[in-house]
Structures are given as structure tokens and as C-alpha cells.
Scaffold this active site. Structure first.
Site, PDB file in Angstrom:
ATOM      1  N   ARG A   5       0.796  -1.059   0.056  1.00 27.04           N
ATOM      2  CA  ARG A   5       0.026  -0.009   0.113  1.00 27.04           C
ATOM      3  C   ARG A   5       0.893   1.248  -0.006  1.00 27.04           C
ATOM      4  O   ARG A   5       0.388   2.161  -0.707  1.00 27.04           O
ATOM      5  CB  ARG A   5      -0.892   0.003   1.131  1.00 27.04           C
TER       6      ARG A   5
ATOM      7  N   TYR B 264      -6.794   0.231  -6.540  1.00 27.40           N
ATOM      8  CA  TYR B 264      -6.271  -1.012  -6.180  1.00 27.40           C
ATOM      9  C   TYR B 264      -5.542  -0.944  -4.756  1.00 27.40           C
ATOM     10  O   TYR B 264      -5.307  -0.154  -4.373  1.00 27.40           O
ATOM     11  CB  TYR B 264      -5.508  -1.730  -7.185  1.00 27.40           C
ATOM     12  N   GLU B 265      -5.250  -2.312  -4.358  1.00 34.72           N
ATOM     13  CA  GLU B 265      -4.727  -2.514  -2.941  1.00 34.72           C
ATOM     14  C   GLU B 265      -5.619  -1.814  -1.783  1.00 34.72           C
ATOM     15  O   GLU B 265      -5.091  -1.220  -0.945  1.00 34.72           O
ATOM     16  CB  GLU B 265      -3.206  -1.701  -2.792  1.00 34.72           C
ATOM     17  N   GLY B 266      -6.855  -1.830  -2.101  1.00 33.05           N
ATOM     18  CA  GLY B 266      -7.560  -1.340  -1.149  1.00 33.05           C
ATOM     19  C   GLY B 266      -8.042   0.110  -1.593  1.00 33.05           C
ATOM     20  O   GLY B 266      -7.311   0.941  -1.701  1.00 33.05           O
TER      21      GLY B 266
END
Length: 583
Positions: free
Chosen positions: A296, A435-437
Site C-alpha cells: 500500500r 487497487y490495494e484497497g
């Protein structure tokens, strides 16, 4: 345009602002590996390989994209040879465990190299980033046998890595993952299921792709508590790492995307593929999130990289492009567009935001190093990492898109056509907010899980360093110091209000995005003061530029704090009360 890493600013952050070598002395494992002279030499080499090897591939890679041919993903021309050169020089294992062939570089240094990679080419950078993340997860949770088999291969780039979480019915909510893992008598598992949106899921850059797959055993508890993590290589190997055959792992398709077209985003099928438990049963999310903190932060830095590359392009264009006059008649000739106030506003907004972001990346890298290498103060570092990672991921990428658009705007109509290349940055950086949350999830995590619990302990830890910086800044910049001091006081007050709200989860949900942005602008203010403090009595061009950008930040960017903190304090009912039928 040729990419030039901002080495002067990177060196300034390491040596003067954060005094990295002194920090490393408190981390014996790091101090044994590196000193400042070595660190700066490493950055210089990183600047060369990103500027000379990777950046030239960015535009042609975007034009060609990846292709799926006879079940094999083929990367753009030049990628395979460049990745081999990149890997042979040890860059994939930049932060890896030296015991297994990694370079062992601290994350304070790693965040700066990550920025260089993303500035040079988002798509290319993702292949090594995911590989490094997979290696980190195995290094943290694997058995000694797993480390010995996989880490040298991953660090060398002979094998690459991917993480496989998302499924068609399970995006951000992983409770609904259906991929199953059936235990076998030999201790392995047969993994069956489909994963989507898998970055680097298949490609031709390496001999093997090692997938870290979230799956559940037949008798596992429902929900996220029943998820386990498995190492599932595309090709099987013996104990020495010699490939022995296929493993029931295949790419069904590649996504056709708005940006990062040279990055393979795959639909992956697992058909009774042999896998090996990584970590403990039903603790897969815990193992995965070891990797996620670093990933992240890395994706946040994607926003910084795009903003920095775009600024370089836009500043160069503004000096060369002649259009209009600042004042006077036609007899005075045509001026470069850099003379115009609005062009300067856009460039200074981009630069002042990006340079504060770089400082926050280094600060976060320091806390990750403290968390990993220090025994004393590791718990405090753990709390700060929890606070800073979601802030970096969301704030860097939200503002990375804003700065990329501003940089594109400097080009006018030429920024909208493919010829200049600046429009690619806008397309590439857009995914980083998703992406990645998603950034909304990052905001909920930051406010609901990191700021509000324990009476705001993590925020108060950050404020302890802020107060030291403000004390140093009061003599030279009293007004700015007071503004930052007041901002953090308001953040604490807003957190108390939300913590005690009778609107419960709705209050947090509706306030989270604005609270994150308010914290971001306040933190950038603190870091601008920290940078200005570090300039001491310098009066060279570097210092003059910093002073101009710092003054600009406080006059033209920092006032955004007031808007966001007011919004965060507003009633949740303003959002929740409207009936669904009215949407």
C-alpha cells in the site's frame, strides 16, 4: 522526455531532514549493511537504471501493451531484456534478506528507489514490486525450507511473485472468497478457484510466477476467519528449485485497461494446483497484511512518481513553449508560458505537494524500519505505521492524480494527445486510487481503526514529533507554526467529536474521507516546516526554491485543511438522510 531522479532533494531528506545515518545507528542490522556514502551511491545507480533502462520503455510499452498468446502472457518488446538486466543488478531484492541473496536496504532508502521506478514506468515497476511483496510475506511467515527455496529465486528475479485475493464475488470484502484448498496426505493442498485483477499473474519475464493465494479449507470457519494463505507456483519444482512441470495454474484472460497497459492484469484459474500453507491455518489475512503495508505504501508512491515525472515534463515544456505576453504589446515578442501566473500556480501546486509527499514517504519508511529492526520503540513505530500507511496510500494517490492533471493542463491541447506522453501519466495513476484497497477503505481504516481507538494514541504519537518541529520553527516561521499547531488541535477535537457521536458507524463512514485529507494537509504542513528548519542558514538555489515552495504551500494549498475538517465535523445525516429512490 528523459527522466531525471531528484537526487538533490532525496539526499537532503536523508541527510538533513531525517538524519538517516543517525537513525540507522539505532538499528544494528541496518548499520552493518549501509552508511550514508553507500546510500547515496545506491541512489545514484538507481537513478541511472531507472532513467536510462526503464524510462525509455514507458511509452512504447504503453502503446503495445501485453498480449495473451496461446495461454502465455507476452510483455511489450524490450521488457524481458530490461527486466533481466534490472534483476541481475540486484534491484528486485533491494530490501530483501541478505541471508538469502537480498540487498538488505532499509525502507527509508527503498521508498526513494520506489519513486524512481514509478516515475520511470508504472507498469514496469509493478512486476518487481509484487515480487518484492511476495518475498517479504514468505520471509515473515514461511518455514525455513520455504525461505530457502523461494527467497533466492524471487530476489534474483529468476522467479516473480503475485498476490491473489480478489474474486468475481469478493472484491474489497474478502469474507466471500470461495477458492478452496483440499489437504493432502503429504502436507500439501490442492487449490481450486478463480481469481481476478491479479497484477503480474502471468508474464514472460521470469521462469516461474509464485502466487500467494487466499483460499479456505472445506471445514474452515465462515467469513474472513476461515481464510488461509498458500504458496502456489505456476510451475512445480524440486527442493533445489529445478522446475519439474506445470501445476494447474493458467491465465484465462488479460484485462484491457485505461492505463498501465504494459502491466499484466490477469484472470487466474487454479485447477487442483498444488499449494503449500504459508503461516498458520485460518490466519491468511494476517499473513497477507504483512505484505499489504508495504504494498500500500508502494502504490501510494505510484502517485508520487507520476506527479514527479509529470512535473518534470510540464516545467520543461513551460520554459520552451512560447504563447502570449506577460505584459506589453506585440513588439515585445512572445513569452514562454512560464511567465504566466496560472501556469506557475499549477507547477508550484504540483511541486509543493509532491515534495512534501516525498518527505512523508521517507518518514513512513523510517517507521517501517523501526518496526522491523528496533526492539526499543518498536510498539510506537507499529502504531505510527498503522496511521501513516493508509494516509500515504490514499493521500499520495488522490493528490497524485490531481498533480498529474495539473501537469497535463500546462501542456494545453498538446497534453491531451498521445504525442507528448503526459496523458499516459493521468491514465496510469488513476488505478492507484482503486487497487490495494480503495481510498475510501483506506480512509475508514485510518479514522475508524487507527485514529479513534485508544483515545487517539497513534495520532498523539505523530503529534509528539510535530511539536518538536514546531518548537524549532517558531522563531523563523511563527505564523505557519501556529497554523499547523492549530490544525492538529482541530484534528484531535474532531476525533473526539466523532468518537462520542450518537450516529455511530455512520459518523465515521461519512467523515472518513475528509478527515484523511485534513490530516494529510496538516501533516504536509508539519513536514514543510521540518524541511525549512533543516535548511539552516543555506542560501543557495536549492534553499531558495524550498523557501518559495514552502511559502506557496502555506498560502495556496494548506487552506484546504479548513474545508476538509469542517466537512468531517458536519452531520452524517446530510449524507445518510436522502432516500435511496432519490439517487
Amino acid at each position: 522526455m528523459h527522466y531525471q531522479a531528484p537526487l538533490d532533494d532525496m539526499q537532503f531528506l536523508l541527510t538533513d531532514v531525517f538524519q538517516a545515518e543517525q537513525q540507522w545507528q539505532n538499528m544494528p542490522a541496518v548499520a552493518e549493511m549501509i552508511d550514508m556514502d553507500t546510500a547515496l551511491a545506491v541512489l545514484e545507480e538507481g537513478a541511472k537504471i531507472t532513467g536510462e533502462l526503464i524510462a525509455p520503455l514507458n511509452r512504447p510499452g504503453d502503446e503495445q501493451g501485453v498480449r495473451l498468446i496461446d495461454g502465455q502472457v507476452v510483455t511489450p518488446d524490450g521488457y524481458k531484456a530490461a527486466f533481466a538486466t534490472f534483476a541481475e543488478a540486484g534491484w528486485v531484492g533491494f530490501g530483501g534478506d541478505p541471508e538469502f541473496g537480498g540487498m538488505g536496504m532499509p525502507k527509508m532508502l527503498g521508498v526513494l528507489f520506489d519513486e524512481m521506478c514509478y516515475s520511470a514506468s508504472n507498469a514496469f515497476a509493478l512486476y518487481s514490486s509484487l515480487t518484492a511483496g511476495a518475498a517479504l510475506c514468505i520471509a515473515s511467515h514461511g518455514t525455513e525450507e520455504q525461505k530457502a527455496l523461494y527467497l533466492p529465486k524471487l530476489y534474483s528475479g529468476e522467479w516473480c511473485g503475485a498476490m491473489d485475493m480478489t474474486e468475481p464475488q469478493a472484491g474489497s470484502d474478502l469474507r466471500h472468497v470461495r477458492t478452496k484448498a483440499e489437504p493432502q496426505e503429504d502436507g500439501s493442498y490442492l487449490v481450486t478457484g478463480t481469481k481476478i485483477f491479479i497484477t503480474g499473474g502471468d508474464h514472460d519475464l521470469s521462469d516461474n510466477v509464485v502466487h500467494l493465494v487466499l483460499a479456505r479449507l472445506p471445514d474452515a470457519p465462515a467469513g474472513s476467519r476461515g481464510l488461509s494463505l498458500f504458496i502456489v507456483p505456476k510451475r512445480q519444482s524440486d527442493e533445489q528449485g529445478n522446475l519439474t512441470g506445470a501445476n494447474g495454474v493458467s491465465c484465462g484472460s488479460v484485462e484491457h485497461k485505461m492505463g498501465i497497459t504494459a502491466s499484466a492484469t490477469c484472470v487466474m484459474h487454479f485447477d487442483k494446483a498444488k499449494g503449500y500453507l504459508l503461516g498458520k491455518l485460518n490466519r491468511g489475512l494476517m499473513a497477507m497484511f504483512t505484505m499489504m503495508n508495504y504494498e500500500r505504501l508502494s502504490i501510494g508512491i505510484q502517485g508520487l512518481g507520476c506527479a514527479q515525472m509529470g512535473y518534470q515534463m510540464a516545467a520543461a515544456y513551460a520554459k520552451e513553449r512560447k504563447q502570449g505576453q506577460k505584459s506589453g504589446g506585440l513588439s515585445q515578442g512572445i513569452d514562454p508560458i512560464l511567465v504566466h501566473g496560472d501556469v506557475r500556480r499549477m507547477l508550484m501546486t504540483s511541486a509543493s505537494i509532491t515534495e512534501a509527499g516525498r518527505a512523508l514517504a521517507v518518514l513512513t519508511g523510517l517507521q517501517l524500519d523501526r518496526q522491523k529492526y528496533q526492539t526499543e520503540g518498536a510498539e510506537d513505530a507499529d502504531a505510527l505505521v498503522g496511521l501513516l500507511v493508509p494516509l500515504c496510500k490514499a493521500f499520495f494517490t488522490d493528490l497524485g492524480l490531481e498533480c498529474s492533471v495539473l501537469n497535463q493542463q500546462v501542456f494545453g491541447g498538446h497534453g491531451y494527445i498521445r504525442e507528448t506522453g503526459v496523458e499516459q501519466l493521468v491514465r496510469d495513476v488513476r488505478i492507484a486510487q482503486i487497487y490495494e484497497g480503495t481510498n475510501g477503505i483506506q480512509a475508514l481504516d485510518l479514522l475508524g481503526r487507527k485514529v479513534l481507538p485508544k483515545q487517539g494514541e497513534a495520532l498523539r504519537m505523530l503529534m509528539a514529533d510535530v511539536e518538536v518541529t514546531l518548537g524549532e520553527a517558531k522563531a523563523r516561521h511563527p505564523q505557519w507554526a501556529e497554523q499547523v499547531n492549530q490544525a492538529f488541535a482541530e484534528l484531535v477535537d474532531a476525533a473526539d467529536l466523532l468518537r462520542n457521536s450518537d450516529q455511530g458507524a455512520d459518523a465515521v463512514n461519512c467523515a472518513a474521507n475528509d478527515y484523511l485529507h485534513a490530516l494529510g494537509y496538516a501533516t504536509y504542513g508539519y513536514l514543510w516546516l521540518k524541511m525549512l528548519n533543516a535548511l539552516d542558514e543555506r542560501d543557495d538555489e536549492f534553499a531558495q526554491r524550498k523557501h518559495h515552495l514552502g511559502a506557496f504551500y502555506f498560502a495556496r494549498v494548506f487552506p484546504r485543511f479548513a474545508t476538509h475538517i469542517a466537512a468531517a465535523r458536519s452531520e452524517a445525516a446530510l449524507i445518510t438522510a436522502m432516500d435511496e429512490s432519490l439517487f
